[in-house]
Write a protein that holds these residues in place. Structure first.
Motif, PDB file in Angstrom:
ATOM      1  N   LEU A 498       0.834  -1.202   0.000  1.00 22.57           N
ATOM      2  CA  LEU A 498       0.000   0.000   0.000  1.00 22.57           C
ATOM      3  C   LEU A 498       0.871   1.257   0.000  1.00 22.57           C
ATOM      4  N   ASP A 499       1.896   1.274   0.825  1.00 22.29           N
ATOM      5  CA  ASP A 499       2.767   2.447   0.891  1.00 22.29           C
ATOM      6  C   ASP A 499       3.422   2.729  -0.459  1.00 22.29           C
ATOM      7  N   LYS A 500       3.876   1.691  -1.122  1.00 25.10           N
ATOM      8  CA  LYS A 500       4.525   1.856  -2.427  1.00 25.10           C
ATOM      9  C   LYS A 500       3.551   2.440  -3.448  1.00 25.10           C
ATOM     10  N   TRP A 501       2.349   1.877  -3.530  1.00 26.85           N
ATOM     11  CA  TRP A 501       1.378   2.342  -4.519  1.00 26.85           C
ATOM     12  C   TRP A 501       0.911   3.767  -4.233  1.00 26.85           C
ATOM     13  N   LEU A 502       0.715   4.075  -2.962  1.00 24.15           N
ATOM     14  CA  LEU A 502       0.234   5.410  -2.599  1.00 24.15           C
ATOM     15  C   LEU A 502       1.288   6.476  -2.910  1.00 24.15           C
ATOM     16  N   LYS A 503       2.547   6.172  -2.690  1.00 26.26           N
ATOM     17  CA  LYS A 503       3.607   7.133  -2.995  1.00 26.26           C
ATOM     18  C   LYS A 503       3.777   7.301  -4.496  1.00 26.26           C
ATOM     19  N   GLN A 504       3.613   6.200  -5.226  1.00 28.71           N
ATOM     20  CA  GLN A 504       3.677   6.301  -6.692  1.00 28.71           C
ATOM     21  C   GLN A 504       2.549   7.180  -7.222  1.00 28.71           C
ATOM     22  N   ALA A 505       1.378   7.071  -6.628  1.00 30.17           N
ATOM     23  CA  ALA A 505       0.228   7.873  -7.062  1.00 30.17           C
ATOM     24  C   ALA A 505       0.458   9.359  -6.814  1.00 30.17           C
ATOM     25  N   ARG A 506       1.279   9.675  -5.815  1.00 24.09           N
ATOM     26  CA  ARG A 506       1.588  11.072  -5.507  1.00 24.09           C
ATOM     27  C   ARG A 506       2.604  11.668  -6.474  1.00 24.09           C
ATOM     28  N   GLN A 507       3.305  10.821  -7.176  1.00 24.65           N
ATOM     29  CA  GLN A 507       4.413  11.280  -8.001  1.00 24.65           C
ATOM     30  C   GLN A 507       4.081  11.363  -9.479  1.00 24.65           C
ATOM     31  N   THR A 508       2.818  11.164  -9.816  1.00 21.45           N
ATOM     32  CA  THR A 508       2.423  11.240 -11.214  1.00 21.45           C
ATOM     33  C   THR A 508       1.182  12.103 -11.387  1.00 21.45           C
ATOM     34  N   VAL A 509       1.118  12.812 -12.509  1.00 18.34           N
ATOM     35  CA  VAL A 509      -0.082  13.584 -12.836  1.00 18.34           C
ATOM     36  C   VAL A 509      -0.922  12.848 -13.865  1.00 18.34           C
ATOM     37  N   ASN A 510      -0.480  11.635 -14.229  1.00 21.41           N
ATOM     38  CA  ASN A 510      -1.212  10.815 -15.187  1.00 21.41           C
ATOM     39  C   ASN A 510      -2.443  10.227 -14.499  1.00 21.41           C
ATOM     40  N   VAL A 511      -3.622  10.656 -14.924  1.00 28.79           N
ATOM     41  CA  VAL A 511      -4.861  10.250 -14.262  1.00 28.79           C
ATOM     42  C   VAL A 511      -5.084   8.747 -14.339  1.00 28.79           C
ATOM     43  N   ALA A 512      -4.853   8.166 -15.502  1.00 27.51           N
ATOM     44  CA  ALA A 512      -5.073   6.730 -15.667  1.00 27.51           C
ATOM     45  C   ALA A 512      -4.145   5.930 -14.769  1.00 27.51           C
ATOM     46  N   GLN A 513      -2.896   6.380 -14.656  1.00 27.56           N
ATOM     47  CA  GLN A 513      -1.944   5.689 -13.802  1.00 27.56           C
ATOM     48  C   GLN A 513      -2.346   5.791 -12.331  1.00 27.56           C
ATOM     49  N   ARG A 514      -2.779   6.973 -11.907  1.00 24.64           N
ATOM     50  CA  ARG A 514      -3.231   7.147 -10.527  1.00 24.64           C
ATOM     51  C   ARG A 514      -4.433   6.252 -10.237  1.00 24.64           C
ATOM     52  N   ASN A 515      -5.376   6.219 -11.161  1.00 25.39           N
ATOM     53  CA  ASN A 515      -6.569   5.392 -10.972  1.00 25.39           C
ATOM     54  C   ASN A 515      -6.193   3.913 -10.824  1.00 25.39           C
ATOM     55  N   ARG A 516      -5.238   3.445 -11.631  1.00 25.29           N
ATOM     56  CA  ARG A 516      -4.803   2.045 -11.548  1.00 25.29           C
ATOM     57  C   ARG A 516      -4.189   1.750 -10.183  1.00 25.29           C
ATOM     58  N   LEU A 517      -3.374   2.667  -9.699  1.00 23.34           N
ATOM     59  CA  LEU A 517      -2.729   2.480  -8.405  1.00 23.34           C
ATOM     60  C   LEU A 517      -3.751   2.466  -7.264  1.00 23.34           C
ATOM     61  N   TYR A 518      -4.739   3.340  -7.349  1.00 28.01           N
ATOM     62  CA  TYR A 518      -5.753   3.363  -6.298  1.00 28.01           C
ATOM     63  C   TYR A 518      -6.624   2.110  -6.325  1.00 28.01           C
ATOM     64  N   SER A 519      -6.821   1.531  -7.496  1.00 28.81           N
ATOM     65  CA  SER A 519      -7.541   0.254  -7.582  1.00 28.81           C
ATOM     66  C   SER A 519      -6.764  -0.851  -6.882  1.00 28.81           C
ATOM     67  N   LEU A 520      -5.442  -0.831  -7.070  1.00 26.42           N
ATOM     68  CA  LEU A 520      -4.600  -1.814  -6.383  1.00 26.42           C
ATOM     69  C   LEU A 520      -4.721  -1.661  -4.866  1.00 26.42           C
ATOM     70  N   VAL A 521      -4.734  -0.412  -4.401  1.00 23.93           N
ATOM     71  CA  VAL A 521      -4.885  -0.151  -2.970  1.00 23.93           C
ATOM     72  C   VAL A 521      -6.223  -0.680  -2.467  1.00 23.93           C
ATOM     73  N   GLY A 522      -7.282  -0.380  -3.202  1.00 19.53           N
ATOM     74  CA  GLY A 522      -8.616  -0.810  -2.793  1.00 19.53           C
ATOM     75  C   GLY A 522      -8.736  -2.319  -2.688  1.00 19.53           C
ATOM     76  N   ASN A 523      -8.189  -3.022  -3.664  1.00 19.69           N
ATOM     77  CA  ASN A 523      -8.269  -4.483  -3.664  1.00 19.69           C
ATOM     78  C   ASN A 523      -7.444  -5.099  -2.533  1.00 19.69           C
ATOM     79  N   ARG A 524      -6.272  -4.547  -2.304  1.00 23.21           N
ATOM     80  CA  ARG A 524      -5.421  -5.054  -1.219  1.00 23.21           C
ATOM     81  C   ARG A 524      -6.071  -4.798   0.152  1.00 23.21           C
ATOM     82  N   ALA A 525      -6.672  -3.613   0.313  1.00 22.62           N
ATOM     83  CA  ALA A 525      -7.324  -3.275   1.582  1.00 22.62           C
ATOM     84  C   ALA A 525      -8.519  -4.192   1.840  1.00 22.62           C
TER      85      ALA A 525
END
Length: 574
Positions: A498-525
């Protein structure tokens, strides 16, 4: 002044007003008010008052959740240096409640004070992250120096306020609209013993808890209302004669603490109170909706998220009983076993909560993120009430010892909140029905005490919601799911993925990439069952029908915490 004296007398006596006067707004709530210091305002009860005493540089425009407009600034800032420098022109001849004139120095002092005193619980972590590149303060991050803080926010020779960011932050302007970033009266603050605003004593104030600060006791802002008096049961405010903006029609505001919902309902229906904290949709629909003198406003936006926390490192021995899995208590790390968390998640009846508390007007979300925000993934799985699954996971928990020996758990809920009480009652009933050796003791607790104890990891299981500081998914996802997120001390789990994905989401302005990372967080949680996700209600509010200025058209959940969706200065009575 005679009327003010009368209100003060009623305030001290803890008495209700007999039919609220036309120029007086009476609000009754179950909660106490933890603080009136903007530097540590990070709860809704405090924010509802602070946002009317103080003002920010910018604010949200009407009902928009994204569009901003100037407030203490004269216009939106000039952005240069590749998006890393923001320059603000400030209003002239703006008075604080003390009579002091606001200058650029007050604004510089306010933000530097927030950076110096920053703590995880102050609400300044996200402004520190923007201006210093870290959520931490100088005690926890030795790279933070006075020179770094001083450079981050300065007044130039033209009297403009200049912010210099270490890197681009597309959410920075929205962060400035949060009430915790209000401009304080620096001369007044220094005179009553607050930080002097210089390098000389800054280290003495690093991370300092401002909840009961001198500024909390003697606030001075530029807002339309000033504090007159405050005690344990009520707070009295009066329209500020020197206010720079339009003079408010409401001259007096009385906030009363009334823990009993029946008493609040009776006062409201009599007209003694204009606004009250309700008891959830089912209670309010039955007791309030359709009654004479009531205006009900429905289908309002819900931008909050609420969860039942399962603390994996409980710090209060009083909640542990024997401290063992012997049927008389629980170990401090009881919830560290994923099987325990899954069992509780299956034991909660989400549909019943929607029906009983939300009158059928609720939705079970897949993530702790409003479904109107980018990044929300409706395909993430959700837990459903399932006795067999709950029993199966309890039998696996702690090598079978949970089922064999039983447990006694003590869970607190916010005193006066019907919804929170019902939530815990549903969980208690369903869990105890699985095994006669299972025992959950539930008890009410004052909100300020719960906030203080939960941030220290002392609460075993509580429900807490999150209202956005600014409109970006990171404000929810990092808050709930990061090991250094704001709510981490209340849940105490660490998940490297979760920490890795959340930090990656903070480092990109690419909306599709952020959405993919947040989906990974949601599924893991979901897989790890870190929280029980409380269904999100369709928002509504109700006020006395003679109160003007409250409507669906101008309701903005990011502006006001006080049930009206707008500032008190916009209200009037007919």
């Amino acid at each position: 002044m005679k009327k003010l004296a009368m209100l003060s007398t009623l305030l001290l006596a803890g008495a209700a007003l007999a039919v609220a006067p036309k120029d007086t707004l009476v609000v009754q709530e179950a909660s106490d008010i933890p603080t009136l210091d903007p530097g540590v305002t990070y709860d809704t009860a405090s924010g509802a008052i602070v946002e009317n005493i103080y003002e920010t540089l910018v604010t949200y425009k009407g009902a928009s959740l994204r569009d901003l407009e100037p407030l203490l600034a004269t216009k939106l800032p000039t952005v240069t240096n590749g998006g890393k420098t923001y320059t603000f022109d400030l209003r002239k001849n703006v008075k604080f409640h003390t009579g002091n004139t606001m200058t650029c120095r007050d604004a510089e002092y306010s933000f530097e004070r927030n950076l110096v005193t920053n703590s995880a619980e102050s609400g300044n972590w996200f402004i520190s992250e923007s201006l210093l590149g870290t959520q931490a303060n100088a005690n926890d991050d030795k790279s933070i120096t006075w020179a770094k803080i001083d450079k981050a926010v300065e007044c130039n020779n033209a009297g403009q306020l200049v912010f210099t960011l270490p890197q681009v932050d597309p959410a920075f302007l929205a962060k400035l609209a949060y009430t915790g970033q209000s401009i304080v009266d620096s001369k007044h603050a220094i005179s009553i013993g607050e930080w002097k605003g210089t390098e000389a004593d800054w280290k003495n104030w690093v991370g300092k808890d401002l909840t009961d600060s001198n500024l909390n006791k003697q606030p001075s802002g530029t807002g339309a209302y000033r504090l007159v008096r405050r005690d344990a049961n009520a707070t009295l405010l009066q329209a500020f004669d020197g206010y720079w903006g339009k003079k408010p029609a409401i001259k007096n505001v009385v906030i009363q603490k009334v823990p009993e919902i029946a008493a609040r309902q009776q006062a409201f229906l009599r007209g003694d109170a204009d606004i009250i904290e309700g008891g959830g949709r089912s209670v309010d629909t039955e007791q309030i909706k359709g009654k004479p003198g009531v205006r009900w406003i429905d289908n309002l936006p819900n931008t909050s998220a609420t969860a039942i926390f399962m603390n994996q490192k409980i710090q209060d021995p009083k909640l542990l009983g024997s401290g063992k899995l012997d049927g008389k208590g629980i170990p401090a790390n009881f919830f560290s076993d994923v099987n325990v968390r899954r069992a509780f998640s299956y034991a909660f009846n989400y549909a019943q909560y929607i029906q009983d508390v939300q009158q059928g007007q609720g939705k079970q979300r897949t993530m702790l993120l409003p479904d109107s925000f980018p990044g929300y993934d409706p395909k993430v799985k959700t837990y459903k009430f399932d006795r067999k699954q709950a029993e199966a996971y309890f039998k696996r928990a702690w090598g079978g010892n949970v089922w064999k020996n039983g447990f006694t758990l003590t869970a607190n809920y916010r005193a006066g909140s019907v919804g929170a009480q019902t939530m815990m009652e549903i969980l208690k009933r369903n869990v105890e029905a699985l095994n006669p050796k299972f025992k959950i003791n539930i008890q009410p607790k004052q909100w300020s005490e719960m906030l203080a104890d939960s941030k220290s990891g002392k609460e075993a299981m509580i429900s807490i919601g999150w209202a956005p500081d600014y409109a970006d998914p990171d404000n929810f996802m990092y808050t709930f799911y990061a090991s250094d997120g704001f709510y981490s001390p209340r849940s105490n789990f660490k998940d490297a993925s979760l920490d890795k994905w959340l930090k990656q989401a903070r480092q990109t302005v690419n909306v599709a990439q952020r959405n993919r990372l947040y989906s990974l967080v949601g599924n893991r949680a979901y897989e790890q069952a870190y929280y029980m996700l409380v269904p999100a209600p369709v928002n509504y509010t109700f006020v006395r029908d003679n109160l003007q200025g409250v409507s669906a058209a101008n309701y903005n959940p990011l502006i006001s915490f006080s049930y009206t969706g707008t500032f008190w200065k916009e209200l009037s009575k007919k």
